[in-house]
Scaffold this motif. Structure first.
Motif, PDB file in Angstrom:
ATOM      1  N   ASP A 191      25.055  61.825  22.245  1.00  0.00           N
ATOM      2  CA  ASP A 191      24.351  63.158  21.639  1.00  0.00           C
ATOM      3  C   ASP A 191      23.006  62.829  21.905  1.00  0.00           C
ATOM      4  N   HIS A 192      22.556  61.676  22.390  1.00  0.00           N
ATOM      5  CA  HIS A 192      21.048  62.085  22.418  1.00  0.00           C
ATOM      6  C   HIS A 192      20.975  61.583  24.325  1.00  0.00           C
ATOM      7  N   LEU A 193      19.377  62.585  24.965  1.00  0.00           N
ATOM      8  CA  LEU A 193      19.051  62.223  26.281  1.00  0.00           C
ATOM      9  C   LEU A 193      18.335  60.754  26.567  1.00  0.00           C
ATOM     10  N   SER A 194      18.691  60.204  27.452  1.00  0.00           N
ATOM     11  CA  SER A 194      18.156  58.256  28.386  1.00  0.00           C
ATOM     12  C   SER A 194      17.491  58.825  29.072  1.00  0.00           C
ATOM     13  N   GLU A 195      18.198  58.937  30.489  1.00  0.00           N
ATOM     14  CA  GLU A 195      17.310  59.426  31.155  1.00  0.00           C
ATOM     15  C   GLU A 195      18.652  59.447  32.314  1.00  0.00           C
ATOM     16  N   ALA A 196      17.610  59.423  33.462  1.00  0.00           N
ATOM     17  CA  ALA A 196      18.523  59.569  34.956  1.00  0.00           C
ATOM     18  C   ALA A 196      18.911  58.241  35.794  1.00  0.00           C
ATOM     19  N   ALA A 197      19.652  58.577  36.918  1.00  0.00           N
ATOM     20  CA  ALA A 197      19.959  57.487  37.662  1.00  0.00           C
ATOM     21  C   ALA A 197      18.521  56.045  38.173  1.00  0.00           C
ATOM     22  N   SER A 198      17.962  57.122  38.101  1.00  0.00           N
ATOM     23  CA  SER A 198      16.700  56.224  38.914  1.00  0.00           C
ATOM     24  C   SER A 198      15.331  57.363  38.539  1.00  0.00           C
ATOM     25  N   SER A 199      15.302  57.446  37.556  1.00  0.00           N
ATOM     26  CA  SER A 199      14.156  58.493  37.023  1.00  0.00           C
ATOM     27  C   SER A 199      14.035  59.096  36.101  1.00  0.00           C
ATOM     28  N   ASN A 200      12.876  59.662  35.212  1.00  0.00           N
ATOM     29  CA  ASN A 200      13.021  59.866  33.950  1.00  0.00           C
ATOM     30  C   ASN A 200      12.592  60.926  34.113  1.00  0.00           C
ATOM     31  N   VAL A 201      13.380  61.310  32.706  1.00  0.00           N
ATOM     32  CA  VAL A 201      13.953  63.146  32.955  1.00  0.00           C
ATOM     33  C   VAL A 201      13.258  63.822  31.585  1.00  0.00           C
ATOM     34  N   TRP A 202      12.037  64.670  31.429  1.00  0.00           N
ATOM     35  CA  TRP A 202      11.285  65.596  30.461  1.00  0.00           C
ATOM     36  C   TRP A 202      11.717  67.097  30.068  1.00  0.00           C
ATOM     37  N   VAL A 203      11.607  67.014  29.262  1.00  0.00           N
ATOM     38  CA  VAL A 203      12.095  68.828  28.487  1.00  0.00           C
ATOM     39  C   VAL A 203      10.860  68.658  27.957  1.00  0.00           C
ATOM     40  N   VAL A 204      10.272  70.337  28.456  1.00  0.00           N
ATOM     41  CA  VAL A 204       9.406  71.152  28.012  1.00  0.00           C
ATOM     42  C   VAL A 204      10.096  72.598  27.235  1.00  0.00           C
ATOM     43  N   LYS A 205       9.856  72.711  26.084  1.00  0.00           N
ATOM     44  CA  LYS A 205       9.869  73.532  25.184  1.00  0.00           C
ATOM     45  C   LYS A 205       8.874  74.169  24.790  1.00  0.00           C
ATOM     46  N   ASP A 206       8.333  76.139  25.078  1.00  0.00           N
ATOM     47  CA  ASP A 206       7.261  75.889  24.135  1.00  0.00           C
ATOM     48  C   ASP A 206       6.245  75.394  24.447  1.00  0.00           C
ATOM     49  N   GLY A 207       6.126  74.951  25.544  1.00  0.00           N
ATOM     50  CA  GLY A 207       4.715  74.766  26.570  1.00  0.00           C
ATOM     51  C   GLY A 207       4.635  72.956  25.133  1.00  0.00           C
ATOM     52  N   VAL A 208       5.759  73.097  25.165  1.00  0.00           N
ATOM     53  CA  VAL A 208       5.497  70.611  24.484  1.00  0.00           C
ATOM     54  C   VAL A 208       6.420  69.674  25.910  1.00  0.00           C
ATOM     55  N   VAL A 209       4.840  69.096  26.515  1.00  0.00           N
ATOM     56  CA  VAL A 209       6.393  68.276  27.871  1.00  0.00           C
ATOM     57  C   VAL A 209       6.938  66.852  26.168  1.00  0.00           C
ATOM     58  N   MET A 210       8.151  66.851  26.557  1.00  0.00           N
ATOM     59  CA  MET A 210       8.913  65.580  25.813  1.00  0.00           C
ATOM     60  C   MET A 210      10.164  64.527  26.492  1.00  0.00           C
ATOM     61  N   GLY A 211       9.712  63.570  25.994  1.00  0.00           N
ATOM     62  CA  GLY A 211      10.317  62.830  26.431  1.00  0.00           C
ATOM     63  C   GLY A 211      11.130  62.088  25.516  1.00  0.00           C
TER      64      GLY A 211
END
Length: 303
Positions: A191-211
């Motif tokens: 159920d948890h985000l790891s990464e993309a095939a050849s990229s890292n993935v970032w989530v933005v919520k309420d102004g917070v940058v999360m990885g």
């Protein structure tokens, strides 16, 4: 058909490369079929971006190369000054002979040549291969509108923190997005985000940058440290922690980062628009700030 018929294709580029102490053209480079990189994928690699011939985040790339080599128990065959000299020569050679604006330097180190045996032979001379190619940056249209991605389960091994040449899992994952007409495959372990095939993935919520956290389940991209630095400069909160699939789907913004993508907005995921309100399905304000900060870091190379 004889072995002599299995030569390089005639259209192999004449771009510069370095192999085991010698500079040559890519079409002339040869490696033994018993090289453990060919037989087992027993090696590591790095991809160093160069802007106008100048290496970007060189020390960070070399630190990751050291970590990957240590995990495979391969001694680093060159000092950092030697790596930099090779990268500099290849990047500037490609810039001069082919007129490229920006370059990618691909570095590969394998355990070396030995008869096939799964056990790690001692005392081998590592094979060192470095080549230069044009760095093709993301198009203006993709920056304006963002890109589409798809989700998939992360079926790769549990040592994803090693930048290994054994990339079959990444190849299969990337093909999922190719088949779907998307730019990247966003992967989840359970159920948890790891990464993309050849990229890292970032989530933005309420102004917070999360990885996701830096652990053995993903490769720590060089942009991890850079994005954290940019967030500190901009006064944005930055967090590395486990991120659930639900949080990804509910994000205000989703971003990709890599050497060639720099920072790139995901605006559609599995066919659905990303985000909420006025920025739903469009690049958001945090992306714009991070991308501007990234370009400032690149511009500092020439300062």
């Amino acid at each position: 058909m004889t072995a002599a018929n299995w030569g390089p294709p005639p259209d192999l580029p004449d771009t510069p490369c370095y192999l085991n102490g010698e500079f040559t053209e890519l079409r002339n480079a040869r490696v033994s079929v018993l090289d453990r990189g060919f037989i087992f994928g027993d090696g590591v690699y790095e991809v160093l971006p160069c802007y106008a011939g100048k290496a970007f985040r060189f020390e960070q790339h070399m630190a990751r190369l050291d970590r990957s080599l240590a995990e495979l128990r391969i001694p680093n065959p060159l000092a950092r000054a030697e790596w930099l000299a090779i990268a500099d020569r290849l990047a500037r050679s490609l810039q001069g002979s082919h007129g490229t604006a920006h370059q990618l330097i691909y570095i590969q180190v394998t355990r070396g040549v030995a008869m096939r045996d799964h056990a790690m032979p001692a005392g081998l001379r590592p094979t060192v291969f470095v080549m230069a190619s044009e760095m093709k940056l993301t198009s203006p249209a993709q920056r304006e509108h963002g890109v589409a991605c798809v989700c998939a389960n992360d079926f790769r091994w549990e040592k994803a923190h090693i930048k290994s040449t054994s990339l079959l899992g990444a190849v299969l994952a990337r093909q999922i997005s190719v088949d779907a007409g998307a730019v990247e495959t966003v992967m989840f372990r359970g159920d948890h985000l790891s990464e993309a095939a050849s990229s890292n993935v970032w989530v933005v919520k309420d102004g917070v940058v999360m990885g996701p956290p830096n652990d053995n389940l993903l490769l720590e991209g060089i942009r991890f440290g850079l994005i954290e630095e940019i967030c500190q400069t901009l006064g944005l909160r930055f967090e590395l922690r486990p991120i659930t699939r639900a949080e990804v789907l509910d994000a205000d913004e989703l971003l990709l980062s890599s050497a060639t993508k720099e920072v790139l907005p995901i605006t559609r995921l599995d066919g659905q628009p990303v985000g909420h309100g006025a920025h739903r399905g469009r690049p958001g304000p945090t992306y714009a700030r991070l991308y501007a900060g990234y370009q400032q870091a690149v511009a500092a190379l020439s300062a």
